[in-house]
Design an enzyme around this catalytic site. Structure first.
Site, PDB file in Angstrom:
ATOM      1  N   HIS A   1     -13.851  -1.145  -0.872  1.00  0.00           N
ATOM      2  CA  HIS A   1     -12.796  -0.818   0.092  1.00  0.00           C
ATOM      3  C   HIS A   1     -13.002  -1.559   1.412  1.00  0.00           C
ATOM      4  O   HIS A   1     -12.760  -1.022   2.492  1.00  0.00           O
ATOM      5  CB  HIS A   1     -12.725   0.690   0.340  1.00  0.00           C
ATOM      6  CG  HIS A   1     -11.334   1.189   0.590  1.00  0.00           C
ATOM      7  ND1 HIS A   1     -10.503   1.622  -0.412  1.00  0.00           N
ATOM      8  CD2 HIS A   1     -10.613   1.317   1.733  1.00  0.00           C
ATOM      9  CE1 HIS A   1      -9.348   1.999   0.093  1.00  0.00           C
ATOM     10  NE2 HIS A   1      -9.372   1.820   1.402  1.00  0.00           N
TER      11      HIS A   1
ATOM     12  N   SER B   1       0.817  -1.209   0.000  1.00  0.00           N
ATOM     13  CA  SER B   1       0.000   0.000   0.000  1.00  0.00           C
ATOM     14  C   SER B   1       0.854   1.264   0.000  1.00  0.00           C
ATOM     15  O   SER B   1       1.953   1.293   0.562  1.00  0.00           O
ATOM     16  CB  SER B   1      -0.903   0.009   1.243  1.00  0.00           C
ATOM     17  OG  SER B   1      -1.553   1.261   1.391  1.00  0.00           O
TER      18      SER B   1
ATOM     19  N   ARG C   1      -8.134  -8.518   5.435  1.00  0.00           N
ATOM     20  CA  ARG C   1      -8.311  -8.791   6.860  1.00  0.00           C
ATOM     21  C   ARG C   1      -7.843 -10.198   7.223  1.00  0.00           C
ATOM     22  O   ARG C   1      -7.284 -10.412   8.299  1.00  0.00           O
ATOM     23  CB  ARG C   1      -9.779  -8.623   7.245  1.00  0.00           C
ATOM     24  CG  ARG C   1     -10.276  -7.174   7.280  1.00  0.00           C
ATOM     25  CD  ARG C   1     -11.722  -7.118   7.700  1.00  0.00           C
ATOM     26  NE  ARG C   1     -12.249  -5.760   7.803  1.00  0.00           N
ATOM     27  CZ  ARG C   1     -12.858  -5.117   6.813  1.00  0.00           C
ATOM     28  NH1 ARG C   1     -13.011  -5.723   5.625  1.00  0.00           N
ATOM     29  NH2 ARG C   1     -13.308  -3.888   6.990  1.00  0.00           N
TER      30      ARG C   1
ATOM     31  N   ARG D   1     -15.127   6.128   9.632  1.00  0.00           N
ATOM     32  CA  ARG D   1     -14.797   4.896  10.350  1.00  0.00           C
ATOM     33  C   ARG D   1     -14.927   5.181  11.846  1.00  0.00           C
ATOM     34  O   ARG D   1     -13.989   5.638  12.505  1.00  0.00           O
ATOM     35  CB  ARG D   1     -13.409   4.422   9.952  1.00  0.00           C
ATOM     36  CG  ARG D   1     -13.311   4.203   8.433  1.00  0.00           C
ATOM     37  CD  ARG D   1     -11.915   3.931   7.940  1.00  0.00           C
ATOM     38  NE  ARG D   1     -11.856   4.013   6.479  1.00  0.00           N
ATOM     39  CZ  ARG D   1     -10.742   3.901   5.771  1.00  0.00           C
ATOM     40  NH1 ARG D   1      -9.579   3.695   6.383  1.00  0.00           N
ATOM     41  NH2 ARG D   1     -10.780   4.008   4.452  1.00  0.00           N
TER      42      ARG D   1
ATOM     43  N   ASP E   1     -13.011  -8.162  -3.788  1.00  0.00           N
ATOM     44  CA  ASP E   1     -12.575  -8.255  -2.396  1.00  0.00           C
ATOM     45  C   ASP E   1     -13.785  -8.024  -1.505  1.00  0.00           C
ATOM     46  O   ASP E   1     -14.920  -8.022  -1.965  1.00  0.00           O
ATOM     47  CB  ASP E   1     -11.441  -7.259  -2.097  1.00  0.00           C
ATOM     48  CG  ASP E   1     -11.863  -5.798  -2.209  1.00  0.00           C
ATOM     49  OD1 ASP E   1     -13.081  -5.512  -2.288  1.00  0.00           O
ATOM     50  OD2 ASP E   1     -10.979  -4.912  -2.222  1.00  0.00           O
ATOM     51  N   THR E   2     -13.542  -7.904  -0.219  1.00  0.00           N
ATOM     52  CA  THR E   2     -14.534  -7.551   0.812  1.00  0.00           C
ATOM     53  C   THR E   2     -15.305  -8.759   1.342  1.00  0.00           C
ATOM     54  O   THR E   2     -16.003  -9.454   0.607  1.00  0.00           O
ATOM     55  CB  THR E   2     -15.549  -6.489   0.330  1.00  0.00           C
ATOM     56  OG1 THR E   2     -14.838  -5.354  -0.169  1.00  0.00           O
ATOM     57  CG2 THR E   2     -16.455  -6.057   1.482  1.00  0.00           C
TER      58      THR E   2
END
EC number: 1.1.2.3
Length: 408
Positions: A301, A137, A356, A196, A332-333
């Protein structure tokens, strides 16, 4: 009729007695007990202070998006094919023309050394051993060059946000190209930071601030704090520290004026593979493919930006139909099992990006924990393919999966 009873003989009991040498390595004991990614998550939560754990585990606002994504994976139905020879199963594939031992890659995650001090180099080394891609990243806590040195043979990707300071972004592209990164992943779903709320409530700063609350947390997680304070300070590609929250950092650095013209420029400037991450509708998928990208990630995301955004798995078949063979499609996710990865591949994804899942492993046991996450996902992929009657990834078909008519 009365049952006749007697005392068992030792000769009968002896074969049943199993003794095992005690395992003195606490990390190995902990990881051996982890049979699923959910088990790694439980171990990670015990070993990690609340703020960095919640940064990894949480999502935006009410976390509806993340919960919907996981719910859809839970509720889908597999449709096995019977009487197939699955004595040997090959879970390998190609991603952007390069071999991958499994149909998944390690997604880019920010601040990885804050989760556990071994950080990005540990993850990259596992990716190298496992034979899967690893994406570093922009907000990583290890330099482009140091990650390349830690895993010189890995298929390394670099994830880039479009910064307000375009020259700084171009410098990161040049550095990653010089260090041997094969793929640029442009993330396009962060014009501003999502709300968040766990981070706000925890007072999450980069690096973690020493407040009465965090000092109290030291007593509960002394090993984590010892490792943080006795290893190299957290540094980033663009700054050494930031006095505010993660959201404030994102809003300071990232450019909300980005358009498709910027993507066209990046396609011209980057000679390697180009992937756009953050596609959330069919029309945008068509546009980025028309601009010449090599792959796209249907992504919200990880549920960390717009709450109640589209669920990637639900959108996947429509995007695959529009894109065809002009670019590879990833999602993803909400991915917590190898079966989730198999379902996505059956519905047309070339591969899945997991974030994760490996971070839970990292927090639970460092590099060995990341390795354990790969072992868990790999075994689940293989077993699911066998039970579906698919001897290789190419045999997975949309007919193998039924999505619920009402996803939530």
């Amino acid at each position: 009729m009365t049952t006749q009873r007697r005392l068992p003989r030792w000769s009968e009991l002896r074969p049943l007695v199993r003794t095992r040498r005690p395992e003195l390595d606490a990390t190995k004991r902990r990881l051996d007990r982890a049979l699923t990614i959910a088990d790694l998550r439980t171990a990670a939560r015990r070993r990690t202070p609340k703020a960095p754990f919640d940064y990894t585990d949480g999502a935006a606002e009410g976390e509806v998006t993340l919960n919907r994504a996981r719910s859809l994976f839970h509720r889908l139905q597999f449709n096995p094919s019977i009487l197939r020879d699955v004595s040997r199963v090959d879970p390998s594939t190609t991603i952007l023309g390069r071999p991958s031992a499994y149909p998944f890659a390690f997604a880019p995650t920010g601040f990885t050394r804050m989760m556990q001090h071994e950080g990005e180099p540990a993850v990259a080394r596992v990716a190298q051993r496992a034979g899967i891609p690893y994406a570093l990243s922009t907000m990583g806590t290890t330099s482009i060059e140091d990650v390349a040195a830690a895993a010189p043979e890995a298929d390394k990707w670099f994830q880039l946000y479009v910064w307000t300071d375009r020259a700084a972004g171009k410098d990161l592209m040049d550095r990653s190209l010089a260090a041997g990164y094969t793929t640029l992943v442009l993330t396009v779903d962060v014009p501003v930071a999502g709300a968040r709320l766990r981070d706000v409530r925890n007072g999450m700063t980069i690096p973690p601030s020493l407040t009465p609350k965090t000092i109290l947390d030291m007593g509960m997680h002394p090993a984590w704090w010892l490792n943080l304070l006795t290893t190299e300070p957290l540094t980033f590609a663009s700054l050494s520290d930031w006095p505010g929250t993660v959201a404030e950092l994102i809003n300071h650095m990232f450019d909300p004026t980005v358009t498709f013209d910027d993507l066209a420029w990046m396609r011209e400037a980057w000679p390697g593979s180009l992937v756009v991450k953050g596609i959330q509708n069919v029309d945008d998928a068509r546009k980025v493919v028309d601009l010449g990208v090599d792959g796209l990630v249907i992504s919200n995301h990880g549920g960390r930006q717009l709450d109640r955004a589209p669920v990637p798995l639900q959108l996947l078949p429509q995007v695959v139909d529009v894109v065809g063979d002009r670019a590879e499609v990833y999602i993803d996710t909400g991915v917590m099992t190898g079966a989730d990865i198999v379902a996505a591949c059956a519905l047309g994804a070339r591969a899945v990006l997991v974030g994760r899942a490996y971070l839970y492993g990292l927090m639970a046991g460092g590099e060995r924990g990341v390795q354990r996450a790969v072992e868990i996902l790999g075994s689940e992929i293989t077993r699911t393919m066998q039970l579906l009657g698919a001897a290789d990834v190419g045999e997975l078909r949309p007919e193998h999966v039924t999505l619920p008519a009402v996803p939530f």
